[in-house]
Enzyme design. Structure first.
Site, PDB file in Angstrom:
ATOM      1  N   ASN A 233       0.872  -1.171   0.000  1.00  0.00           N
ATOM      2  CA  ASN A 233       0.000   0.000   0.000  1.00  0.00           C
ATOM      3  C   ASN A 233       0.910   1.222   0.000  1.00  0.00           C
ATOM      4  O   ASN A 233       1.523   1.548   1.015  1.00  0.00           O
ATOM      5  CB  ASN A 233      -0.905  -0.008   1.227  1.00  0.00           C
ATOM      6  CG  ASN A 233      -1.745   1.250   1.353  1.00  0.00           C
ATOM      7  OD1 ASN A 233      -1.758   2.099   0.461  1.00  0.00           O
ATOM      8  ND2 ASN A 233      -2.432   1.389   2.467  1.00  0.00           N
ATOM      9  N   VAL A 234       1.013   1.910  -1.115  1.00  0.00           N
ATOM     10  CA  VAL A 234       1.979   3.001  -1.234  1.00  0.00           C
ATOM     11  C   VAL A 234       1.669   4.159  -0.290  1.00  0.00           C
ATOM     12  O   VAL A 234       2.545   4.996  -0.017  1.00  0.00           O
ATOM     13  CB  VAL A 234       2.072   3.517  -2.686  1.00  0.00           C
ATOM     14  CG1 VAL A 234       2.636   2.448  -3.605  1.00  0.00           C
ATOM     15  CG2 VAL A 234       0.723   4.030  -3.180  1.00  0.00           C
TER      16      VAL A 234
ATOM     17  N   ASN B 165       2.747   4.936 -10.541  1.00  0.00           N
ATOM     18  CA  ASN B 165       1.522   4.803 -11.326  1.00  0.00           C
ATOM     19  C   ASN B 165       0.289   4.516 -10.469  1.00  0.00           C
ATOM     20  O   ASN B 165      -0.833   4.744 -10.910  1.00  0.00           O
ATOM     21  CB  ASN B 165       1.703   3.675 -12.353  1.00  0.00           C
ATOM     22  CG  ASN B 165       0.402   3.312 -13.042  1.00  0.00           C
ATOM     23  OD1 ASN B 165      -0.084   4.036 -13.908  1.00  0.00           O
ATOM     24  ND2 ASN B 165      -0.186   2.187 -12.658  1.00  0.00           N
TER      25      ASN B 165
ATOM     26  N   TYR C 259      -9.351  13.952  -7.388  1.00  0.00           N
ATOM     27  CA  TYR C 259      -8.439  13.357  -8.378  1.00  0.00           C
ATOM     28  C   TYR C 259      -7.612  14.437  -9.077  1.00  0.00           C
ATOM     29  O   TYR C 259      -6.390  14.293  -9.233  1.00  0.00           O
ATOM     30  CB  TYR C 259      -9.254  12.569  -9.397  1.00  0.00           C
ATOM     31  CG  TYR C 259      -8.437  11.776 -10.388  1.00  0.00           C
ATOM     32  CD1 TYR C 259      -7.811  10.592 -10.018  1.00  0.00           C
ATOM     33  CD2 TYR C 259      -8.296  12.214 -11.709  1.00  0.00           C
ATOM     34  CE1 TYR C 259      -7.062   9.860 -10.929  1.00  0.00           C
ATOM     35  CE2 TYR C 259      -7.556  11.487 -12.630  1.00  0.00           C
ATOM     36  CZ  TYR C 259      -6.931  10.310 -12.235  1.00  0.00           C
ATOM     37  OH  TYR C 259      -6.186   9.597 -13.147  1.00  0.00           O
TER      38      TYR C 259
ATOM     39  N   ALA D  98      -6.847  17.412  -7.988  1.00  0.00           N
ATOM     40  CA  ALA D  98      -5.882  17.975  -7.042  1.00  0.00           C
ATOM     41  C   ALA D  98      -4.691  17.044  -6.853  1.00  0.00           C
ATOM     42  O   ALA D  98      -3.539  17.487  -6.785  1.00  0.00           O
ATOM     43  CB  ALA D  98      -6.563  18.253  -5.707  1.00  0.00           C
TER      44      ALA D  98
ATOM     45  N   LYS E 215      -3.510  14.838  -8.970  1.00  0.00           N
ATOM     46  CA  LYS E 215      -2.698  14.762 -10.184  1.00  0.00           C
ATOM     47  C   LYS E 215      -1.971  16.078 -10.460  1.00  0.00           C
ATOM     48  O   LYS E 215      -0.857  16.077 -10.996  1.00  0.00           O
ATOM     49  CB  LYS E 215      -3.575  14.359 -11.371  1.00  0.00           C
ATOM     50  CG  LYS E 215      -4.127  12.931 -11.265  1.00  0.00           C
ATOM     51  CD  LYS E 215      -3.020  11.895 -11.190  1.00  0.00           C
ATOM     52  CE  LYS E 215      -3.540  10.476 -11.242  1.00  0.00           C
ATOM     53  NZ  LYS E 215      -2.466   9.462 -11.226  1.00  0.00           N
TER      54      LYS E 215
END
Length: 247
Positions: free
Chosen positions: A62-63, A89, A154, A156, A158
């Site tokens: 879990n990053v 990614n 999403y 924000a 990215k």
């Protein structure tokens, strides 16, 4: 653009764009670390690559967890002795109008998409600085550059990846480490395959090239950025969007 002798870690690579990136870098000669929160799917992808003669391991992680991010990098180095390439990614969506969005949906997207990339980059950068070489690529999105209704979290996350990319590129440039971002546009995925034909046509009409992109289009751009041919490219955001956003 050979990557023979290089080790590449791709987060969120059990399927979709991440899997296509792993396959492309493997085809270019890299040893591969498949990372995903879905352990079984990650191992299945690793097995597919092994069947083609690729040196590969799968690591469930879990990053958004600092401990997992550190363990992920340490496992890659323990197996392959070095880490040359990191592709951040891993990402999720929790779409909804801003005025109705829950704090949990905001936090979960920011934690995986942005904090996760920071944690993995931080862990990998320490090693790459000692090596005095490395390539880091963050998978952002056209949405992070132009916004999109119903995706404030999403967008924000990215957009934040773009800021992270440029700041990290300036910090790491003197150590031989490049940091760049890819901003995909509308990419053909399992989700778009489920859309009605009319909806897909409307998406395509908004794109100057009149087609959706493919995961392989994104993977090809990543392959360039991690190669020696891009040794003087850092802090850049490469749009892979068929001309959707020209700036």
């Amino acid at each position: 653009m050979t990557l023979t002798g290089k080790t590449a870690l791709i987060t969120g690579s059990a399927r979709g764009i991440g899997k296509a990136i792993a396959e492309r870098l493997a085809a270019d000669g890299a040893k591969i670390v498949i990372s995903d929160i879905m352990a079984d799917a990650a191992e299945t992808t690793a097995e597919e690559l092994r069947s083609r003669g690729v040196e590969v391991i799968a690591v469930a992680a879990n990053v958004a967890s600092r401990d997992d991010a550190i363990r992920l990098v340490e496992t890659a180095v323990a197996k392959f002795s070095r880490l040359d390439i990191v592709v951040n990614n891993a990402g999720i969506t929790r779409d909804g109008l801003m005025v109705r969005m829950s704090e949990q949906d905001w936090d979960s997207v920011i934690n995986v998409n942005l904090k996760g990339a920071f944690l993995v980059t931080q862990a990998a950068a320490k090693l790459m600085m000692k090596q005095r070489s490395g390539r880091i690529v963050n998978i952002s999105s056209v949405v992070g550059r132009m916004g999109n209704a119903g995706q404030t979290n999403y967008a924000a996350s990215k957009a934040g990846l773009i800021g992270l990319t440029r700041a990290a590129a300036k910090e790491l440039a003197t150590r031989g480490v490049t940091v760049n971002a890819i901003a995909p546009g509308f990419i053909q995925t399992a989700m778009t395959d489920q859309m009605p034909e009319a909806a897909r046509e409307r998406l395509s009409e908004a794109i100057p090239m009149k087609r959706l992109g493919t995961s392989e289009d994104v993977a090809a751009a990543v392959a360039f950025l991690v190669s020696e041919d891009a040794s003087y490219v850092t802090g850049q955001v490469i749009g892979v969007d068929g001309g959707l956003l020209m700036s």
